[in-house]
Every structure is written in C-alpha cells, then in structure tokens.
Write a protein that holds these residues in place. Structure first.
Motif: not given
Length: 187
Positions: A38-40, A46-47, A92-97
């Motif tokens: 995942h590029p995030h 993650y920088q 891709e990925s991202c945060y949940g709630m």
C-alpha cells in the motif's frame, strides 16, 4: 517538501522498480497471487509518525495536500510498472474510525481510493483495499461500495473489529470479495 521532491524523481528509478517486480513475479511463478504494498497516500507514506500526522494535517494543510498528491502520482507510476510486470492486485489502505472521522474519510481518503480503483480497473487490473481498523460505519454508509474494490480486507468482528459479518455482507456490493478474520483469542 522533501516528499514532493522524492516523488518527482520516481521516474529515474524505473529500471530498479521494474526489476523488483519482475523478480518477484519470477520467484512466485504464474500460479501465485501477488498484491502490491500500500502506498498509504493519506498517511504520507509513513514519513510522519502516526501520533504527529494530525498536527501536520491541521497546521500545514497546503504542504500536506501537495505531499499526498505527489505520493498518489508516484504510486500510479509504480502501479503501471507493477501491472506490466504481472503483479496481480494494486492496493491501498487507510485508517478506520478509530483514527479517522467519516467526514475526513470522505474528504481525504475516498478521492484517492476512487482514483486508484478507477485507474486500476480502466487498465483491466484488480484493486485490493486493506483496512484493519473499525469499519462498520463506513460499510453501512456505502463508502466502500463507492470505490468498488475487488477485495476488501479486513472485515473483522469484535474483539479486533466492529463488524457483524452477515450485516457487512448484506451492505456490501456483491461484486466485492471480503476477507475477514475470526478471532482466535478464545483458544
């Protein structure tokens, strides 16, 4: 600003990137399935640490947005090479709630998710979305249906997640394959 500069130079690394994916395809063979990392984008790859990310988002919004856009464009360049070299899923990925709000998901995550998914599907590829957080509200509101991932991971019930697996399946498009986890904490 450094993120933008590094991403702008990604094309200089095309041969190295191509070799990387080609070597993986050769090692795994045609029978194995490979999902790209995942590029995030909305985590700025993650920088910046998770605990400081929100401060950069709030205090340096213009720079944050330029960095996201640079990561997105660089990721598409990498995705193109990955697909050409036989990688099966873009992702891709991202945060949940637990780390996000529905409004921020709509404003920041959803446009990139739609962009990645649409781009991948237009080229005949498959798109994998990962979210190991609490996702029930997003599923029930149809937000995952909006960007049409081919695979949605993870649809987890408590204690790890907040989903009822049957309810989630009823609310997700039938074309979306779900990968969920059943807790082994009871063992």
């Amino acid at each position: 600003q450094r993120i933008v500069e590094v991403c702008a130079a990604i094309e200089e690394r095309e041969d190295e990137i191509r070799r990387y994916f080609s070597q993986w395809r050769s090692r795994v063979g045609e029978e194995g399935v490979i999902v790209i990392g995942h590029p995030h984008v909305t985590w700025l790859a993650y920088q910046i640490s998770q605990q400081n990310l929100i401060y950069h988002y709030d205090d340096y919004r213009a720079v944050f947005k330029r960095s996201e856009e640079a990561i997105y464009k660089a990721a598409l360049f990498v995705f193109q090479i990955a697909m050409q070299e036989g990688i099966d899923f873009m992702s891709e990925s991202c945060y949940g709630m637990e780390m996000n709000s529905p409004a921020r998901f709509d404003e920041d995550d959803l446009p990139y998710l739609c962009g990645f998914s649409d781009w991948t599907h237009q080229r005949g590829g498959l798109f994998w979305y990962h979210n190991c957080g609490t996702t029930r509200r997003l599923i029930l509101a149809g937000r995952f249906n909006a960007f049409r991932p081919d695979v949605l991971e993870t649809v987890a019930p408590p204690p790890e997640g907040d989903n009822d697996l049957a309810e989630s399946r009823r609310n997700l498009d039938r074309a979306i394959c779900t990968k969920g986890n059943l807790s082994l904490r009871t063992l």
